[in-house]
Motif scaffolding. Structure first.
Motif, PDB file in Angstrom:
ATOM      1  N   PRO A 138      57.989  18.300  78.834  1.00  0.00           N
ATOM      2  CA  PRO A 138      57.973  19.062  80.093  1.00  0.00           C
ATOM      3  C   PRO A 138      59.346  19.101  80.785  1.00  0.00           C
ATOM      4  O   PRO A 138      59.567  18.454  81.808  1.00  0.00           O
ATOM      5  CB  PRO A 138      56.948  18.309  80.931  1.00  0.00           C
ATOM      6  N   VAL A 139      60.246  19.889  80.241  1.00  0.00           N
ATOM      7  CA  VAL A 139      61.585  20.015  80.820  1.00  0.00           C
ATOM      8  C   VAL A 139      61.536  20.984  81.999  1.00  0.00           C
ATOM      9  O   VAL A 139      60.968  22.081  81.876  1.00  0.00           O
ATOM     10  CB  VAL A 139      62.590  20.512  79.751  1.00  0.00           C
ATOM     11  N   LYS A 140      62.134  20.603  83.130  1.00  0.00           N
ATOM     12  CA  LYS A 140      62.155  21.460  84.316  1.00  0.00           C
ATOM     13  C   LYS A 140      62.807  22.793  83.983  1.00  0.00           C
ATOM     14  O   LYS A 140      63.844  22.850  83.336  1.00  0.00           O
ATOM     15  CB  LYS A 140      62.918  20.792  85.445  1.00  0.00           C
ATOM     16  N   GLY A 141      62.151  23.875  84.412  1.00  0.00           N
ATOM     17  CA  GLY A 141      62.687  25.207  84.206  1.00  0.00           C
ATOM     18  C   GLY A 141      62.471  25.783  82.823  1.00  0.00           C
ATOM     19  O   GLY A 141      62.945  26.879  82.527  1.00  0.00           O
ATOM     20  N   THR A 158      52.760  24.067  76.040  1.00  0.00           N
ATOM     21  CA  THR A 158      53.243  23.590  77.330  1.00  0.00           C
ATOM     22  C   THR A 158      52.044  23.054  78.111  1.00  0.00           C
ATOM     23  O   THR A 158      50.894  23.426  77.845  1.00  0.00           O
ATOM     24  CB  THR A 158      53.957  24.720  78.093  1.00  0.00           C
ATOM     25  N   GLY A 159      52.298  22.178  79.060  1.00  0.00           N
ATOM     26  CA  GLY A 159      51.233  21.500  79.795  1.00  0.00           C
ATOM     27  C   GLY A 159      50.324  22.415  80.593  1.00  0.00           C
ATOM     28  O   GLY A 159      49.242  21.995  81.008  1.00  0.00           O
ATOM     29  N   ASP A 160      50.741  23.664  80.805  1.00  0.00           N
ATOM     30  CA  ASP A 160      49.917  24.599  81.567  1.00  0.00           C
ATOM     31  C   ASP A 160      48.873  25.312  80.707  1.00  0.00           C
ATOM     32  O   ASP A 160      48.114  26.139  81.199  1.00  0.00           O
ATOM     33  CB  ASP A 160      50.793  25.619  82.301  1.00  0.00           C
ATOM     34  N   LEU A 161      48.811  24.984  79.419  1.00  0.00           N
ATOM     35  CA  LEU A 161      47.801  25.554  78.523  1.00  0.00           C
ATOM     36  C   LEU A 161      46.846  24.451  78.086  1.00  0.00           C
ATOM     37  O   LEU A 161      47.127  23.699  77.154  1.00  0.00           O
ATOM     38  CB  LEU A 161      48.467  26.202  77.295  1.00  0.00           C
ATOM     39  N   ASP A 162      45.715  24.355  78.775  1.00  0.00           N
ATOM     40  CA  ASP A 162      44.788  23.260  78.508  1.00  0.00           C
ATOM     41  C   ASP A 162      43.331  23.700  78.357  1.00  0.00           C
ATOM     42  O   ASP A 162      42.417  22.896  78.484  1.00  0.00           O
ATOM     43  CB  ASP A 162      44.906  22.194  79.597  1.00  0.00           C
ATOM     44  N   GLU A 163      43.106  24.977  78.039  1.00  0.00           N
ATOM     45  CA  GLU A 163      41.735  25.477  77.900  1.00  0.00           C
ATOM     46  C   GLU A 163      41.164  25.288  76.504  1.00  0.00           C
ATOM     47  O   GLU A 163      39.948  25.359  76.326  1.00  0.00           O
ATOM     48  CB  GLU A 163      41.663  26.952  78.292  1.00  0.00           C
ATOM     49  N   THR A 164      42.038  25.075  75.497  1.00  0.00           N
ATOM     50  CA  THR A 164      41.552  24.891  74.128  1.00  0.00           C
ATOM     51  C   THR A 164      42.667  24.326  73.265  1.00  0.00           C
ATOM     52  O   THR A 164      43.833  24.306  73.675  1.00  0.00           O
ATOM     53  CB  THR A 164      41.039  26.216  73.519  1.00  0.00           C
ATOM     54  N   PHE A 165      42.299  23.882  72.087  1.00  0.00           N
ATOM     55  CA  PHE A 165      43.275  23.469  71.080  1.00  0.00           C
ATOM     56  C   PHE A 165      43.689  24.705  70.288  1.00  0.00           C
ATOM     57  O   PHE A 165      42.831  25.336  69.645  1.00  0.00           O
ATOM     58  CB  PHE A 165      42.664  22.441  70.115  1.00  0.00           C
ATOM     59  N   PRO A 166      44.962  25.079  70.274  1.00  0.00           N
ATOM     60  CA  PRO A 166      45.393  26.242  69.488  1.00  0.00           C
ATOM     61  C   PRO A 166      45.057  26.091  68.003  1.00  0.00           C
ATOM     62  O   PRO A 166      44.793  27.093  67.323  1.00  0.00           O
ATOM     63  CB  PRO A 166      46.908  26.286  69.698  1.00  0.00           C
ATOM     64  N   ALA A 167      45.039  24.883  67.501  1.00  0.00           N
ATOM     65  CA  ALA A 167      44.729  24.664  66.085  1.00  0.00           C
ATOM     66  C   ALA A 167      43.332  25.165  65.720  1.00  0.00           C
ATOM     67  O   ALA A 167      43.069  25.460  64.554  1.00  0.00           O
ATOM     68  CB  ALA A 167      44.862  23.183  65.738  1.00  0.00           C
ATOM     69  N   ALA A 168      42.455  25.305  66.689  1.00  0.00           N
ATOM     70  CA  ALA A 168      41.112  25.818  66.413  1.00  0.00           C
ATOM     71  C   ALA A 168      41.175  27.223  65.823  1.00  0.00           C
ATOM     72  O   ALA A 168      40.360  27.580  64.974  1.00  0.00           O
ATOM     73  CB  ALA A 168      40.264  25.813  67.681  1.00  0.00           C
ATOM     74  N   ALA A 169      42.150  28.023  66.232  1.00  0.00           N
ATOM     75  CA  ALA A 169      42.306  29.376  65.675  1.00  0.00           C
ATOM     76  C   ALA A 169      42.709  29.306  64.206  1.00  0.00           C
ATOM     77  O   ALA A 169      42.240  30.096  63.384  1.00  0.00           O
ATOM     78  CB  ALA A 169      43.359  30.149  66.467  1.00  0.00           C
ATOM     79  N   ILE A 170      43.565  28.357  63.881  1.00  0.00           N
ATOM     80  CA  ILE A 170      44.035  28.204  62.499  1.00  0.00           C
ATOM     81  C   ILE A 170      42.900  27.702  61.610  1.00  0.00           C
ATOM     82  O   ILE A 170      42.712  28.172  60.491  1.00  0.00           O
ATOM     83  CB  ILE A 170      45.251  27.258  62.447  1.00  0.00           C
ATOM     84  N   ARG A 171      42.143  26.765  62.125  1.00  0.00           N
ATOM     85  CA  ARG A 171      41.048  26.166  61.360  1.00  0.00           C
ATOM     86  C   ARG A 171      40.006  27.203  60.956  1.00  0.00           C
ATOM     87  O   ARG A 171      39.342  27.065  59.942  1.00  0.00           O
ATOM     88  CB  ARG A 171      40.396  25.064  62.208  1.00  0.00           C
TER      89      ARG A 171
END
Length: 124
Positions: free
Chosen positions: A80-83, A50-63
């Motif tokens: 980004p659907v409301k609600g 979701t747009g509120d998670l912008d501190e890192t790429f989650p794929a970095a954990a997988i890599r």
């Protein structure tokens, strides 16, 4: 052998790098365990946040996971659907298997259980 998709999602409490990476790893570990898969079986992994998670790429954990260095990964923003559910990481793991679609175990953790209670309700 067929290509099947495993869906999964998890929520986090904070938009922090380590929190996002740990949650991504927890989700993928659950998918691996529930479906008895190994990296050589994986075609690709599609990751959305979701747009509120912008501190890192989650794929970095997988890599960083042993054996996953060559698995194709792609990150994208969730629509980004409301609600809609906030602070959510979703995975779509495509893998080669002899399993029937009905045998694939999808994994929903934390508040993400609300996304697909029908799939999350089974025994884990």
């Amino acid at each position: 052998m067929s290509v099947r998709g495993i869906r999964g999602a998890i929520t986090v409490d904070r938009n922090e790098e380590q929190t996002i990476l740990q949650a991504t790893r927890e989700l993928l570990d659950g998918i691996i365990a529930d479906n008895a898969i190994v990296p050589d079986d994986i075609c690709s992994v599609f990751v959305t946040v979701t747009g509120d998670l912008d501190e890192t790429f989650p794929a970095a954990a997988i890599r960083q996971m042993p054996g996953w260095e060559l698995v194709p990964l792609m990150c994208a923003l969730e629509v980004p659907v409301k609600g809609s559910l906030e602070r959510c990481i979703r995975l779509m793991v495509l893998f080669n298997t002899d399993k029937k679609q009905s045998e694939v175990r999808h994994v929903y953790l934390g508040e993400a259980i609300r996304l697909r209670p029908d799939l999350a309700a089974g025994p884990r």
